[in-house]
Design a protein around this motif. Structure first.
Motif, PDB file in Angstrom:
ATOM      1  N   UNK A 394       0.797  -1.186  -0.030  1.00  0.00           N
ATOM      2  CA  UNK A 394       0.036  -0.037   0.024  1.00  0.00           C
ATOM      3  C   UNK A 394       0.782   1.202  -0.195  1.00  0.00           C
ATOM      4  N   UNK A 395       2.079   1.254   0.264  1.00  0.00           N
ATOM      5  CA  UNK A 395       2.870   2.439   0.449  1.00  0.00           C
ATOM      6  C   UNK A 395       3.947   2.700  -0.515  1.00  0.00           C
ATOM      7  N   UNK A 396       4.101   1.885  -1.729  1.00  0.00           N
ATOM      8  CA  UNK A 396       4.946   2.079  -2.720  1.00  0.00           C
ATOM      9  C   UNK A 396       4.659   3.570  -3.263  1.00  0.00           C
ATOM     10  N   UNK A 397       5.844   4.032  -3.650  1.00  0.00           N
ATOM     11  CA  UNK A 397       5.793   5.466  -4.228  1.00  0.00           C
ATOM     12  C   UNK A 397       6.284   5.869  -5.526  1.00  0.00           C
ATOM     13  N   UNK A 398       5.824   6.796  -6.322  1.00  0.00           N
ATOM     14  CA  UNK A 398       6.585   7.214  -7.434  1.00  0.00           C
ATOM     15  C   UNK A 398       7.286   8.433  -7.277  1.00  0.00           C
ATOM     16  N   UNK A 422       2.524  11.125   1.025  1.00  0.00           N
ATOM     17  CA  UNK A 422       2.845  12.200   0.214  1.00  0.00           C
ATOM     18  C   UNK A 422       2.734  12.194  -1.146  1.00  0.00           C
ATOM     19  N   UNK A 423       3.142  13.242  -1.620  1.00  0.00           N
ATOM     20  CA  UNK A 423       2.902  13.271  -3.289  1.00  0.00           C
ATOM     21  C   UNK A 423       3.998  12.130  -3.902  1.00  0.00           C
ATOM     22  N   UNK A 424       3.100  11.461  -4.822  1.00  0.00           N
ATOM     23  CA  UNK A 424       4.028  10.191  -5.225  1.00  0.00           C
ATOM     24  C   UNK A 424       3.381   8.833  -4.594  1.00  0.00           C
ATOM     25  N   UNK A 425       2.630   9.186  -3.588  1.00  0.00           N
ATOM     26  CA  UNK A 425       2.049   7.835  -3.014  1.00  0.00           C
ATOM     27  C   UNK A 425       0.421   7.639  -3.034  1.00  0.00           C
ATOM     28  N   UNK A 426       0.103   6.564  -2.710  1.00  0.00           N
ATOM     29  CA  UNK A 426      -1.450   6.285  -3.050  1.00  0.00           C
ATOM     30  C   UNK A 426      -2.223   6.919  -1.832  1.00  0.00           C
ATOM     31  N   UNK A 510      -5.622   7.127  -8.403  1.00  0.00           N
ATOM     32  CA  UNK A 510      -5.718   7.352  -7.007  1.00  0.00           C
ATOM     33  C   UNK A 510      -4.298   7.622  -6.270  1.00  0.00           C
ATOM     34  N   UNK A 511      -3.298   7.873  -7.025  1.00  0.00           N
ATOM     35  CA  UNK A 511      -2.027   8.319  -6.511  1.00  0.00           C
ATOM     36  C   UNK A 511      -2.072  10.087  -6.331  1.00  0.00           C
TER      37      UNK A 511
END
Length: 538
Positions: A394-398, A422-426, A510-511
């Motif tokens: 659930x917390x992988x981020x771009x 944060x920005x980049x997260x779900x 949803x990100x």
């Protein structure tokens, strides 16, 4: 020679397994016309790839198919834990974990939950719904060749039964054609990573009396560690149908022909500790566990997804979930570009976002296989048991791509899970009321970008509506406390890390694309600039 196309379509998908069918479903939900070709005559008949994590189920919820999937998976609804035992009848029994969500944490984090639905049960649900959305899906049809230019991709497809070839012109091609992807190989895209990890033969069998030995232990998988016949036992119906994964060592000269029905039956008897068990072998399928990630995820208008882009150890079912999430990332971007409210360069963000996540997830999957002593994987775990399963799911981020304002110290997968995104997260889940309707904030995210503004953020909401009118971007704007009433008044600001006068821009997948902690002197100009950059409109 320039071929005159027989058909034209915005998106062509090659590969009709979990990832290709998910791509078809997601594109269909967004109204994007597409054609999917799959060389096999039908969906998978082998029970594998069963673990659908909570993030994947959130995507299927948004696509309207979660109840159908849970219906297809109902026979295994009460199977939760992972057991490790010398044999089913032996003294050494240890639950690696007994419940997927022992403390009920997921109820606070998501409107969905894990679902144990095997590929052979899931694919028909995806196929049926994709076709109901006018998806043109052709089994028994394979991609023979493809060439691209600045304007699109020209492909030749063949109907295997008749040998008839047709030429298709598409704006984009999604290659979901498996770990030995012919499309990836034609493009000359290499793979990085350790490569092959181990090999198994998946044996489906019937054994009515095995349920007596299992008793009331409702596991997802049981790792059987008898050195004379290690393996993994998986229930299909908890009664008579089962799967056994037996280690296979082709590097030592062992062949598939060595796995006769009688040998397979004896391996199962020894592994389970039931020497007189009557075993009827119903099928055998080899599979290879590997850790590989493509050097790049796209080449011009051709985009890799699923196993063509990454291979992962099966422990944790990270590979199939990552592939389905690839397809979801692609779908909204293709819809935005094809409809003209995002620039073509938005497609370049796919590699920047998804490849780092795959690299980090693949490493976690291999570590989890070592930790669980997966049969056939003779690698010692590096340290203690891994924590942070929720962090992976659930917390992988771009870290880069169609996002702005990502914190400098952000990792693709954080060491520990936090619900604050944060920005980049779900974007976090929050129960809200819209009129008389109760819904999750995640239910708002599918078709359009969404601007959420705080209780004192009316200026943001007004600015968002003006920007949508001026630019043609289909931006949905909601005020917290007015349009949406949270059941927990303080949760919205806490989970989004903004104040009452702040705002959050959430992408259709949803990100979080961007956030403002508080008010802005010129919210219209600020929001317009953010959208132009995130959507690559200039």
């Amino acid at each position: 020679m320039t071929l005159t196309p027989d058909e034209r379509v915005p998106v062509l998908i090659t590969g009709g397994s979990l990832v290709g069918l998910s791509a078809s479903l997601f594109l269909g939900r967004l109204g994007v016309e597409h054609l999917l070709v799959e060389r096999h005559a039908r969906t998978s008949h082998h029970p594998r790839g069963r673990g659908n994590n909570v993030r994947t189920m959130e995507l299927f919820r948004a696509a309207g198919v979660e109840p159908q999937i849970r219906g297809a998976a109902s026979v295994l609804a009460d199977n939760h834990g992972i057991l490790q035992a010398d044999t089913l009848t032996g003294a050494e029994q240890e639950w690696l974990f007994k419940q997927i969500d022992p403390g009920g944490t997921l109820d606070r984090l998501s409107p969905s939950g894990w679902c144990l639905c095997s590929q052979n049960d899931l694919e028909p649900v995806l196929l049926r719904n994709a076709r109901s959305l006018s998806g043109d899906i052709r089994f028994g049809t394979e991609l023979i060749s493809c060439e691209q230019d600045a304007g699109g991709v020209t492909a030749v497809i063949r109907t295997r039964e008749t040998g008839e070839d047709r030429t298709v012109r598409a704006d984009y091609l999604i290659a979901a054609d498996g770990p030995r992807s012919p499309v990836r190989e034609r493009l000359g895209i290499g793979m990085t990573g350790p490569g092959d990890l181990f090999h198994n033969v998946s044996i489906t069998f019937r054994a009515k009396r095995l349920a007596d030995a299992v008793g009331d232990r409702r596991f997802i998988v049981c790792y059987l560690t008898n050195p004379e016949s290690p393996g993994a036992l998986l229930p299909v119906d908890n009664e008579k149908d089962w799967v056994f994964h037996a280690p296979w060592r082709p590097d030592d000269g062992e062949t598939l022909e060595d796995f006769t029905d009688e040998r397979c039956a004896q391996l199962i008897r020894t592994a389970t500790g039931v020497p007189d068990l009557e075993v009827e072998v119903t099928g055998k399928a080899p599979w290879h566990a590997a850790e590989r990630v493509a050097e790049r995820y796209s080449e011009g208008r051709i985009l890799l997804a699923g196993d063509s882009a990454h291979e992962m150890s099966p422990t944790g079912a990270f590979g199939s979930n990552t592939g389905i999430q690839d397809a979801h990332n692609l779908a909204w971007k293709l819809a935005a570009v094809l409809r003209g409210w995002a620039g073509p360069e938005l497609m370049e963000t796919y590699d920047a976002e998804r490849r780092p996540v795959a690299l980090a997830t693949a490493a976690r999957a291999s570590a989890r296989s070592a930790e669980h002593s997966h049969p056939g994987y003779d690698v010692a775990p590096a340290g203690g048991r891994q924590a942070g399963m929720l962090a992976v799911v659930l917390a992988y981020r771009y870290l880069a791509g169609a996002v702005e304002g990502v914190p400098a110290d952000t990792k693709s997968i954080p060491d520990e899970f936090s619900p604050v995104a944060p920005p980049g997260g779900r974007a976090p889940h929050l129960w809200v009321r819209r009129g008389a309707e109760r819904l999750s904030t995640l239910d708002l995210y599918e078709r359009n970008p969404v601007l959420l503004s705080g209780p004192a953020g009316d200026a943001w909401r007004a600015a968002g509506r003006r920007v949508a009118d001026h630019t043609g971007i289909p931006l949905d704007c909601y005020g917290i406390g007015s349009d949406l009433r949270p059941e927990d008044d303080a949760a919205w600001a806490r989970l989004h890390a903004v104040g009452d006068g702040g705002a959050v821009l959430v992408r259709p997948d949803g990100f979080i694309a961007w956030r403002s902690p508080g008010p802005d002197a010129d919210p219209e100009a600020t929001l317009s600039g953010v959208l132009e950059r995130v959507l690559r409109r200039s």
